[in-house]
Design a protein around this motif. Structure first.
Motif, PDB file in Angstrom:
ATOM      1  N   ILE A 108     -17.862  76.713  -2.234  1.00 31.36           N
ATOM      2  CA  ILE A 108     -18.963  76.966  -1.328  1.00 31.36           C
ATOM      3  C   ILE A 108     -19.337  75.792  -0.581  1.00 31.36           C
ATOM      4  N   GLU A 109     -19.294  75.559   0.711  1.00 37.15           N
ATOM      5  CA  GLU A 109     -19.309  74.684   1.478  1.00 37.15           C
ATOM      6  C   GLU A 109     -20.250  74.924   2.605  1.00 37.15           C
ATOM      7  N   GLU A 110     -20.820  73.760   3.193  1.00 36.42           N
ATOM      8  CA  GLU A 110     -21.521  73.652   4.418  1.00 36.42           C
ATOM      9  C   GLU A 110     -21.014  74.177   5.526  1.00 36.42           C
ATOM     10  N   CYS A 111     -21.819  74.760   6.471  1.00 38.53           N
ATOM     11  CA  CYS A 111     -21.271  75.345   7.595  1.00 38.53           C
ATOM     12  C   CYS A 111     -21.325  74.082   8.764  1.00 38.53           C
ATOM     13  N   LEU A 112     -20.096  74.446   9.281  1.00 38.03           N
ATOM     14  CA  LEU A 112     -19.938  73.402  10.570  1.00 38.03           C
ATOM     15  C   LEU A 112     -19.899  74.099  11.836  1.00 38.03           C
ATOM     16  N   TYR A 113     -20.321  73.368  12.865  1.00 42.50           N
ATOM     17  CA  TYR A 113     -20.382  73.995  14.311  1.00 42.50           C
ATOM     18  C   TYR A 113     -19.799  73.195  15.150  1.00 42.50           C
ATOM     19  N   ILE A 118     -18.381  80.547   1.885  1.00 49.69           N
ATOM     20  CA  ILE A 118     -17.736  80.872   0.720  1.00 49.69           C
ATOM     21  C   ILE A 118     -16.410  81.083   1.070  1.00 49.69           C
ATOM     22  N   LYS A 119     -15.308  80.550   0.049  1.00 50.52           N
ATOM     23  CA  LYS A 119     -14.004  80.641   0.027  1.00 50.52           C
ATOM     24  C   LYS A 119     -13.029  80.729  -1.191  1.00 50.52           C
ATOM     25  N   ALA A 120     -12.576  81.773  -1.222  1.00 49.62           N
ATOM     26  CA  ALA A 120     -11.549  81.811  -2.355  1.00 49.62           C
ATOM     27  C   ALA A 120     -10.595  80.635  -2.495  1.00 49.62           C
ATOM     28  N   HIS A 131      -7.967  82.534  18.428  1.00 47.61           N
ATOM     29  CA  HIS A 131      -9.295  83.278  18.715  1.00 47.61           C
ATOM     30  C   HIS A 131      -9.477  84.229  17.635  1.00 47.61           C
ATOM     31  N   LYS A 132     -10.113  83.719  16.617  1.00 46.98           N
ATOM     32  CA  LYS A 132     -10.104  84.510  15.346  1.00 46.98           C
ATOM     33  C   LYS A 132     -10.791  85.667  15.461  1.00 46.98           C
ATOM     34  N   ARG A 133     -11.824  85.893  16.062  1.00 48.02           N
ATOM     35  CA  ARG A 133     -12.781  87.208  16.083  1.00 48.02           C
ATOM     36  C   ARG A 133     -12.285  88.056  16.741  1.00 48.02           C
ATOM     37  N   GLN A 159     -16.122  73.754  18.480  1.00 44.78           N
ATOM     38  CA  GLN A 159     -14.877  74.337  18.790  1.00 44.78           C
ATOM     39  C   GLN A 159     -13.817  74.197  17.811  1.00 44.78           C
ATOM     40  N   GLU A 160     -13.221  75.349  17.522  1.00 42.53           N
ATOM     41  CA  GLU A 160     -12.140  75.235  16.539  1.00 42.53           C
ATOM     42  C   GLU A 160     -10.628  74.946  17.317  1.00 42.53           C
ATOM     43  N   ILE A 161     -10.026  74.110  16.620  1.00 39.43           N
ATOM     44  CA  ILE A 161      -8.836  73.703  17.333  1.00 39.43           C
ATOM     45  C   ILE A 161      -7.411  73.763  16.261  1.00 39.43           C
ATOM     46  N   VAL A 166     -11.645  68.779   9.210  1.00 36.39           N
ATOM     47  CA  VAL A 166     -10.724  69.754   8.517  1.00 36.39           C
ATOM     48  C   VAL A 166     -11.642  70.976   8.008  1.00 36.39           C
ATOM     49  N   LEU A 167     -11.101  72.215   8.636  1.00 38.79           N
ATOM     50  CA  LEU A 167     -11.591  73.434   8.072  1.00 38.79           C
ATOM     51  C   LEU A 167     -10.593  73.925   7.070  1.00 38.79           C
ATOM     52  N   GLU A 168      -9.278  73.789   7.314  1.00 39.19           N
ATOM     53  CA  GLU A 168      -8.379  74.290   6.203  1.00 39.19           C
ATOM     54  C   GLU A 168      -7.066  73.652   6.702  1.00 39.19           C
ATOM     55  N   TYR A 169      -6.085  73.466   5.555  1.00 35.42           N
ATOM     56  CA  TYR A 169      -4.758  72.965   5.991  1.00 35.42           C
ATOM     57  C   TYR A 169      -3.891  74.123   5.631  1.00 35.42           C
TER      58      TYR A 169
HETATM   59  P1  AMP Z   1     -10.208  79.014   6.737  1.00 33.93           P
HETATM   60  O1  AMP Z   1      -9.189  79.863   6.344  1.00 33.93           O
HETATM   61  O2  AMP Z   1     -10.823  78.114   5.806  1.00 33.93           O
HETATM   62  O3  AMP Z   1      -9.885  78.435   8.421  1.00 33.93           O
HETATM   63  O4  AMP Z   1     -11.403  79.817   7.549  1.00 33.93           O
HETATM   64  C1  AMP Z   1     -11.450  80.915   8.290  1.00 33.93           C
HETATM   65  C2  AMP Z   1     -12.537  80.804   9.469  1.00 33.93           C
HETATM   66  O5  AMP Z   1     -13.791  80.607   8.740  1.00 33.93           O
HETATM   67  C3  AMP Z   1     -12.523  79.703  10.230  1.00 33.93           C
HETATM   68  O6  AMP Z   1     -11.493  79.757  11.317  1.00 33.93           O
HETATM   69  C4  AMP Z   1     -13.670  79.445  10.803  1.00 33.93           C
HETATM   70  O7  AMP Z   1     -13.971  80.208  11.736  1.00 33.93           O
HETATM   71  C5  AMP Z   1     -14.476  79.889   9.527  1.00 33.93           C
HETATM   72  N1  AMP Z   1     -15.065  78.594   8.698  1.00 33.93           N
HETATM   73  C6  AMP Z   1     -14.333  78.298   7.726  1.00 33.93           C
HETATM   74  N2  AMP Z   1     -14.880  77.206   7.089  1.00 33.93           N
HETATM   75  C7  AMP Z   1     -16.055  77.070   8.114  1.00 33.93           C
HETATM   76  C8  AMP Z   1     -17.351  76.011   7.781  1.00 33.93           C
HETATM   77  N3  AMP Z   1     -17.312  75.223   6.786  1.00 33.93           N
HETATM   78  N4  AMP Z   1     -18.128  76.041   8.903  1.00 33.93           N
HETATM   79  C9  AMP Z   1     -17.952  77.135   9.778  1.00 33.93           C
HETATM   80  N5  AMP Z   1     -17.052  77.964   9.840  1.00 33.93           N
HETATM   81  C10 AMP Z   1     -16.134  77.757   8.822  1.00 33.93           C
END
Ligand code: AMP
Ligand code: GLY
Length: 429
Positions: free
Chosen positions: A184-189, A142-144, A213-215, A191-193, A281-284
């Motif tokens: 609301i979007e599907e969860c992807l799996y 879920i994303k604002a 390293h976000k966590r 490595q994040e780059i 793309v997760l986000e821009y």
């Molecule tokens: P964002 O601000 O959209 O990059 O989201 C923050 C973090 O949430 C990302 O760095 C990912 O770790 C996680 N995330 C966002 N979207 C997804 C997705 N669709 N599937 C899995 N993890 C996600």
């Protein structure tokens, strides 16, 4: 040339450190800067949101180029305000910065132009969103829609968690107007780059790929943060994959933005996830990444100011970005309690012990009181090292952190920054 850098984080300190090395530069100002940037130039106490004051300062001081760090200033329209007064400024316009400022805008753009991303639905009604959660597949994300200082996204394992976060966003309105719409979007799996390019709206040059390293905790445990460290380049991201990202994601995005009347000029930073089906793309982001910029600036060989000036003339096609061989690794030292409420005011010990050209300490949440540097924010410092192999560089960075070196009360940091690059390194070679 006189340069004004907007922002006060480790990213801006690193940009200033690199900019200072350009023979074109005579003076650097930071607004508002930090104790680290004070050693490079003059800090002026104007906040990044005070566009009118920043503009007046730039005019009064006859600034030749302004470089914007944070998205907040860009989304507020700093670029448009400066350009109206014929002042040179590096960063996208307000309209183009929507790519970060509105996640629904970004998702619609990707859908329309077939840029790979997670499948999604948009909601502006909390009941409809809640209904959707009843029958959805978990985990989901879920994303604002708007900017929430990195706190507007939750990966929800089950319905209970999803309903709780939805309620925070749309009922309690924790992030106000930013969560009027949600995705609301599907969860992807995978490595994040972090993949950053500089663009003049038509052509672009890619920086080395990096990994954040976000966590909060070692081995990707704990809550999400603004980023606990980064390294560059990423060994498992080979040339073929880079070309694929440029071709399938970067170039189509720049083209799409121009077509939509949002000519994109500045840094375009798609956060990517390498899935089995390819990069998505997760986000821009509409600016340099923090903490990725700290190691990136240490790897960059080219004169950054020259690159910025070429971008201002829309001539990036004629240039290239040159990087040093080897690796850079930046470890973030954070205050006790971060990313929640954190402690301030503890003295930072050991900063004067570091005298090694391969190590830079970039400041973020620090403050100078009576010639002492104390903690004053969540992410306090980035200890950044450069070296020839990733393994050696990781060791170099960590060597300067701890009781005998740099430390402060309650200091937290991850012990595994860069290790992903070692683990996955061979797999893709
Ligand atoms: P964002 O601000 O959209 O990059 O989201 C923050 C973090 O949430 C990302 O760095 C990912 O770790 C996680 N995330 C966002 N979207 C997804 C997705 N669709 N599937 C899995 N993890 C996600
Ligand atoms: N490294 C994450 C960000 O800059 O948004």
């Amino acid at each position: 040339m006189k340069i004004l850098i907007i922002g006060s984080g480790g990213r801006e300190h690193a940009l200033g450190w690199k900019i200072k090395q350009s023979p074109l530069v005579t003076k650097i100002y930071f607004a508002p800067g930090n104790p680290g940037t004070k050693k490079i130039g003059d800090n002026i106490s104007i906040e990044v949101t005070d566009i009118n004051k920043l503009l007046k300062f730039a005019k009064d001081k006859k600034i030749d180029l302004t470089v914007v760090g944070p998205e907040t200033s860009l989304v507020l329209g700093i670029t448009d305000a400066f350009r109206k007064e014929k002042l040179k400024i590096f960063g996208p316009s307000k309209k183009a910065a929507q790519i970060e400022g509105s996640k629904t805008f970004a998702k619609e753009l990707m859908k329309k132009y077939k840029i790979p991303t997670a499948d999604y639905f948009t909601f502006d009604n909390s009941n409809e969103a809640k209904n959707y959660l009843q029958h959805a597949k978990y985990p989901l994300v879920i994303k604002a829609d708007g900017l929430c200082l990195g706190k507007g996204v939750a990966v929800c394992k089950n319905r209970k968690k999803a309903e709780k976060f939805l309620s925070e966003l749309m009922i309690d309105k924790t992030f106000g107007e930013s969560a009027k719409k949600i995705i609301i979007e599907e969860c992807l799996y995978g490595q994040e780059i972090s993949f950053m390019v500089i663009t003049d709206g038509r052509d672009f040059l890619s920086f080395l790929p990096s990994q954040d390293h976000k966590r909060l905790l070692t081995n990707n445990q704990g809550t999400n943060t603004g980023g606990m460290g980064a390294y560059t380049p990423v060994p498992f991201l080979d040339k073929k994959l880079i070309i694929q990202i440029e071709k399938e994601i970067v170039a189509p995005t720049i083209k799409a933005m121009a077509k939509e009347g949002c000519l994109y000029q500045g840094i375009l930073y798609p956060g990517l996830i390498l899935t089995r089906e390819g990069p998505k793309v997760l986000e821009y982001n509409c600016r340099f990444g923090d903490p990725e910029t700290q190691p990136l600036m240490m790897q960059l060989e080219s004169d950054l100011v020259e690159i910025f000036l070429t971008q201002q003339k829309n001539q990036l096609k004629k240039k290239e970005l040159v990087f040093k061989k080897g690796f850079s690794v930046g470890v973030v030292l954070a205050s006790a309690g971060y990313p929640g409420e954190y402690k301030k005011g503890d003295q930072i010990i050991g900063l004067d012990k570091i005298n090694d050209k391969d190590i830079q300490i970039f400041h973020a949440g620090t403050k100078e009181v009576d010639k002492k540097i104390i903690t004053n924010g969540g992410r306090v410092l980035s200890v950044t090292a450069t070296g020839s192999t990733l393994e050696e560089t990781i060791k170099k960075a960590y060597q300067f952190i701890g009781k005998k070196n740099i430390h402060f009360k309650g200091m937290q940091y991850r012990k595994d920054i860069g290790k992903n690059g070692l683990i996955f390194g061979d797999k893709y070679d």
